[in-house]
Design a protein around this motif. Structure first.
Motif, PDB file in Angstrom:
ATOM      1  N   LEU A  95       8.080   5.714 -24.813  1.00  0.00           N
ATOM      2  CA  LEU A  95       6.771   6.228 -25.201  1.00  0.00           C
ATOM      3  C   LEU A  95       5.773   5.169 -24.778  1.00  0.00           C
ATOM      4  N   LEU A  96       4.935   5.489 -23.804  1.00  0.00           N
ATOM      5  CA  LEU A  96       4.062   4.488 -23.205  1.00  0.00           C
ATOM      6  C   LEU A  96       2.595   4.812 -23.446  1.00  0.00           C
ATOM      7  N   PRO A  97       1.764   3.791 -23.652  1.00  0.00           N
ATOM      8  CA  PRO A  97       0.327   4.010 -23.731  1.00  0.00           C
ATOM      9  C   PRO A  97      -0.235   4.337 -22.349  1.00  0.00           C
ATOM     10  N   THR A  98      -1.419   4.924 -22.329  1.00  0.00           N
ATOM     11  CA  THR A  98      -2.032   5.381 -21.080  1.00  0.00           C
ATOM     12  C   THR A  98      -2.065   4.306 -20.010  1.00  0.00           C
ATOM     13  N   ASN A  99      -2.409   3.077 -20.392  1.00  0.00           N
ATOM     14  CA  ASN A  99      -2.585   2.034 -19.385  1.00  0.00           C
ATOM     15  C   ASN A  99      -1.268   1.431 -18.895  1.00  0.00           C
ATOM     16  N   ARG A 100      -0.134   1.969 -19.361  1.00  0.00           N
ATOM     17  CA  ARG A 100       1.166   1.478 -18.893  1.00  0.00           C
ATOM     18  C   ARG A 100       1.919   2.526 -18.072  1.00  0.00           C
ATOM     19  N   LEU A 101       1.349   3.698 -17.907  1.00  0.00           N
ATOM     20  CA  LEU A 101       2.093   4.807 -17.323  1.00  0.00           C
ATOM     21  C   LEU A 101       2.502   4.569 -15.877  1.00  0.00           C
ATOM     22  N   ASN A 102       1.718   3.819 -15.131  1.00  0.00           N
ATOM     23  CA  ASN A 102       1.991   3.634 -13.705  1.00  0.00           C
ATOM     24  C   ASN A 102       2.776   2.371 -13.385  1.00  0.00           C
ATOM     25  N   ASP A 103       3.120   1.597 -14.389  1.00  0.00           N
ATOM     26  CA  ASP A 103       3.708   0.279 -14.134  1.00  0.00           C
ATOM     27  C   ASP A 103       4.939   0.339 -13.238  1.00  0.00           C
ATOM     28  N   ALA A 104       5.827   1.304 -13.494  1.00  0.00           N
ATOM     29  CA  ALA A 104       7.089   1.357 -12.753  1.00  0.00           C
ATOM     30  C   ALA A 104       6.895   1.731 -11.288  1.00  0.00           C
ATOM     31  N   ASN A 105       5.756   2.328 -10.950  1.00  0.00           N
ATOM     32  CA  ASN A 105       5.535   2.799  -9.580  1.00  0.00           C
ATOM     33  C   ASN A 105       5.121   1.690  -8.622  1.00  0.00           C
ATOM     34  N   GLU A 106       4.733   0.551  -9.159  1.00  0.00           N
ATOM     35  CA  GLU A 106       4.236  -0.521  -8.296  1.00  0.00           C
ATOM     36  C   GLU A 106       5.325  -1.135  -7.424  1.00  0.00           C
ATOM     37  N   ALA A 107       6.588  -0.982  -7.835  1.00  0.00           N
ATOM     38  CA  ALA A 107       7.673  -1.598  -7.071  1.00  0.00           C
ATOM     39  C   ALA A 107       7.746  -1.058  -5.643  1.00  0.00           C
ATOM     40  N   GLY A 108       7.288   0.172  -5.439  1.00  0.00           N
ATOM     41  CA  GLY A 108       7.339   0.763  -4.107  1.00  0.00           C
ATOM     42  C   GLY A 108       6.079   0.574  -3.296  1.00  0.00           C
ATOM     43  N   CYS A 109       5.201  -0.312  -3.742  1.00  0.00           N
ATOM     44  CA  CYS A 109       3.901  -0.456  -3.079  1.00  0.00           C
ATOM     45  C   CYS A 109       3.674  -1.856  -2.510  1.00  0.00           C
ATOM     46  N   ILE A 110       4.713  -2.435  -1.970  1.00  0.00           N
ATOM     47  CA  ILE A 110       4.590  -3.752  -1.349  1.00  0.00           C
ATOM     48  C   ILE A 110       3.735  -3.624  -0.090  1.00  0.00           C
ATOM     49  N   MET A 111       2.745  -4.478   0.039  1.00  0.00           N
ATOM     50  CA  MET A 111       1.854  -4.437   1.192  1.00  0.00           C
ATOM     51  C   MET A 111       2.503  -5.124   2.392  1.00  0.00           C
ATOM     52  N   GLY A 112       2.013  -4.783   3.579  1.00  0.00           N
ATOM     53  CA  GLY A 112       2.404  -5.495   4.780  1.00  0.00           C
ATOM     54  C   GLY A 112       3.542  -4.886   5.566  1.00  0.00           C
ATOM     55  N   MET A 113       4.127  -3.785   5.099  1.00  0.00           N
ATOM     56  CA  MET A 113       5.186  -3.108   5.843  1.00  0.00           C
ATOM     57  C   MET A 113       4.566  -2.098   6.813  1.00  0.00           C
ATOM     58  N   ARG A 114       5.354  -1.612   7.753  1.00  0.00           N
ATOM     59  CA  ARG A 114       4.951  -0.488   8.587  1.00  0.00           C
ATOM     60  C   ARG A 114       5.418   0.777   7.861  1.00  0.00           C
ATOM     61  N   ARG A 115       4.467   1.637   7.488  1.00  0.00           N
ATOM     62  CA  ARG A 115       4.784   2.823   6.690  1.00  0.00           C
ATOM     63  C   ARG A 115       4.011   4.044   7.202  1.00  0.00           C
ATOM     64  N   PRO A 116       4.297   4.515   8.380  1.00  0.00           N
ATOM     65  CA  PRO A 116       3.589   5.694   8.887  1.00  0.00           C
ATOM     66  C   PRO A 116       4.103   6.969   8.222  1.00  0.00           C
ATOM     67  N   SER A 117       3.735   7.149   6.954  1.00  0.00           N
ATOM     68  CA  SER A 117       4.239   8.259   6.145  1.00  0.00           C
ATOM     69  C   SER A 117       3.718   9.598   6.649  1.00  0.00           C
ATOM     70  N   LEU A 118       4.445  10.642   6.286  1.00  0.00           N
ATOM     71  CA  LEU A 118       4.033  11.992   6.628  1.00  0.00           C
ATOM     72  C   LEU A 118       4.280  12.863   5.410  1.00  0.00           C
ATOM     73  N   GLY A 119       3.244  13.562   4.951  1.00  0.00           N
ATOM     74  CA  GLY A 119       3.380  14.376   3.759  1.00  0.00           C
ATOM     75  C   GLY A 119       2.987  15.812   3.993  1.00  0.00           C
ATOM     76  N   MET A 120       3.546  16.714   3.190  1.00  0.00           N
ATOM     77  CA  MET A 120       3.171  18.112   3.283  1.00  0.00           C
ATOM     78  C   MET A 120       3.555  18.833   1.996  1.00  0.00           C
ATOM     79  N   GLY A 121       2.958  19.996   1.800  1.00  0.00           N
ATOM     80  CA  GLY A 121       3.290  20.825   0.662  1.00  0.00           C
ATOM     81  C   GLY A 121       4.333  21.852   1.042  1.00  0.00           C
ATOM     82  N   ILE A 122       5.200  22.171   0.095  1.00  0.00           N
ATOM     83  CA  ILE A 122       6.232  23.175   0.353  1.00  0.00           C
ATOM     84  C   ILE A 122       6.227  24.236  -0.743  1.00  0.00           C
ATOM     85  N   GLU A 123       6.695  25.418  -0.384  1.00  0.00           N
ATOM     86  CA  GLU A 123       6.700  26.560  -1.290  1.00  0.00           C
ATOM     87  C   GLU A 123       7.925  26.579  -2.192  1.00  0.00           C
TER      88      GLU A 123
END
Length: 462
Positions: A294-322
């Motif tokens: 059970l997390l307070p509002t300002n802690r909700l994103n903490d776990a997501n930072e591990a995948g956001c290391i700067m300096g890599m090559r990340r030519p991502s591609l996104g799309m929506g699917i049905e």
């Protein structure tokens, strides 16, 4: 001009005393370095007037400038032609108006600063899932996040903006009354029209005492049967406005084993959450790891930072699917395993998100540039390669193209491809992003009025 001394001599006297300039050795890293600018200088403005002055300076001298906040945008067109980067991070003020239920943020504010600012006053805000992402940049292209089901998309909660155009002119308090066409276009394609130096958004009092239920499930080396059963449980769950899910394929440290990770969120009590997510929480799925919080509002994103290391090559591609076609994702899993086996590519991942879109679909299709064409999409998928060696670029292109083809052919309608603006490839047709040709033509006509020389290059540079 080639040296920082020459830039400093000409530009510094035109800026406020707290603004500063650095050379190439002070360049700010980006999340995706594959198309990152390599500017002669990076300028850190102290206020809105500085931003406008930098743009005017560049226009006078035939230079290209580019505004960067969190630095997470992918696929910057013509990145090699950018002479000056305007790092907006010093403009990170967060001001909450409790009586009006609004928050005003500077153009350099990142999501974590926005969340902290409103949570401190007892509010929550429709914003992104990663603290280090620029709040304004992610907002202008739609603004997906865990509160979409409760409050709509980020652009639906915009009240007004301050904006610097391609000539270095500041427009303050831009909204649907003062500049209706621009207001329509900015909400969905804002990065094509100028630099937003300030934005005001609606905020909402904390629900459930500011606490949210979260659960992380990890399936290590999952069998195809496990993937199929887990996907089926997700797909048959009825999504309400207080629910969202992020699930992904990743090589998890420290072992590097290929894994399926499922992150559940529910705004409400633990008992309500367990009932809402009962299909995904079925013990017979047998995850290797399960953790509730059970997390307070300002802690909700903490776990997501591990995948956001700067300096890599990340030519991502996104799309929506049905639809969540299991056979298609078995193929994608195999492609991902093969690509991730390349040396230095173990950070690569496939991300899938689902939100309740009911609230978003209440908005008139004529209200913003972000149309019902994409508002009602079931799942958002991002193919996110991560590596450092540019020698892999060719393999990356094949990998992302193959994933995209599978998604188009098996998870959607090949005649109606839907691509989220922030994840679109550099050559994605505008109809795939904004919908029907009439809407695209309207966008282009507004673009011609506000940026007739296409100084900002394209619709997709963040």
């Amino acid at each position: 001009m080639e040296t920082i001394q020459e830039y400093s001599t000409d530009l510094v006297p035109r800026l406020s005393s707290h603004a500063r300039i650095v050379g190439r050795d002070g360049r700010v890293e980006r999340y995706d370095e594959s198309s990152a600018p390599n500017p002669a200088v990076t300028v850190f403005p102290h206020n809105e007037d500085d931003v406008a002055e930098i743009v005017r300076y560049c226009r006078e001298r035939g230079l290209k400038c580019f505004a960067q906040s969190g630095g997470h945008g992918c696929r910057i067109k013509n990145h090699n032609s950018i002479d000056v980067v305007i790092c907006m991070r010093p403009l990170n003020q967060v001001s909450v108006d409790e009586s009006q239920h609004t928050v005003t943020i500077g153009g350099g504010t990142v999501v974590g600063e926005l969340i902290d600012g409103v949570a401190e006053k007892g509010f929550e805000v429709a914003t992104g899932l990663v603290n280090s992402v620029g709040a304004v940049g992610s907002l202008l292209l739609g603004g997906l996040g865990r509160y979409v089901g409760k409050y709509g998309m980020g652009i639906d909660n915009l009240v007004a903006i301050n904006f610097v155009d391609a000539h270095g002119t500041i427009y303050r308090n831009v909204d649907g009354v003062t500049h209706p066409d621009l207001w329509w276009a900015m909400r969905g394609a804002g990065s094509a029209f100028g630099i937003v130096t300030q934005a005001t958004l609606r905020i909402y009092p904390h629900s459930n005492n500011g606490l949210s239920w979260t659960c992380t499930l990890i399936f290590t080396n999952p069998s195809k049967e496990t993937i199929e059963r887990t996907f089926r449980a997700i797909d048959t769950t009825e999504f309400e406005g207080n629910m969202c899910i992020l699930f992904f394929f990743a090589f998890l440290p420290p072992t590097g084993h290929p894994s399926l990770v499922v992150a559940l969120w529910f705004s409400g009590s633990e008992s309500e959450a367990e009932k809402a997510w009962e299909r995904v929480l079925d013990p017979s799925l047998e995850p290797d790891f399960k953790k509730y919080d059970l997390l307070p509002t300002n802690r909700l994103n903490d776990a997501n930072e591990a995948g956001c290391i700067m300096g890599m090559r990340r030519p991502s591609l996104g799309m929506g699917i049905e639809r969540l076609d299991v056979a298609a994702f078995h193929e994608i899993w195999d492609l991902w395993l093969e690509f991730g086996g390349n040396e230095d590519a173990e950070g690569s991942a496939i991300f899938i998100e689902r939100f309740s879109k009911k609230k978003s679909l209440e908005v008139s299709d004529d209200a913003t540039a972000f149309s019902r064409f994409h508002r009602g999409i079931m799942y958002e998928v991002t193919c996110s390669p991560a590596y450092k060696d540019s020698a892999l670029d060719h393999k990356v292109g094949e990998f992302t193209a193959n994933v995209r083809d599978i998604l188009v052919q098996k998870c959607g309608d090949p005649g109606k491809v839907r691509t989220y603006p922030a994840g679109a490839g550099s050559n994605e047709p505008l109809e795939n992003i904004f919908g029907e040709k009439e809407r695209v033509q309207k966008l282009l006509s507004i673009k011609k009025k506000w940026d007739p020389e296409n100084y900002w290059n394209a619709f997709l540079g963040l």
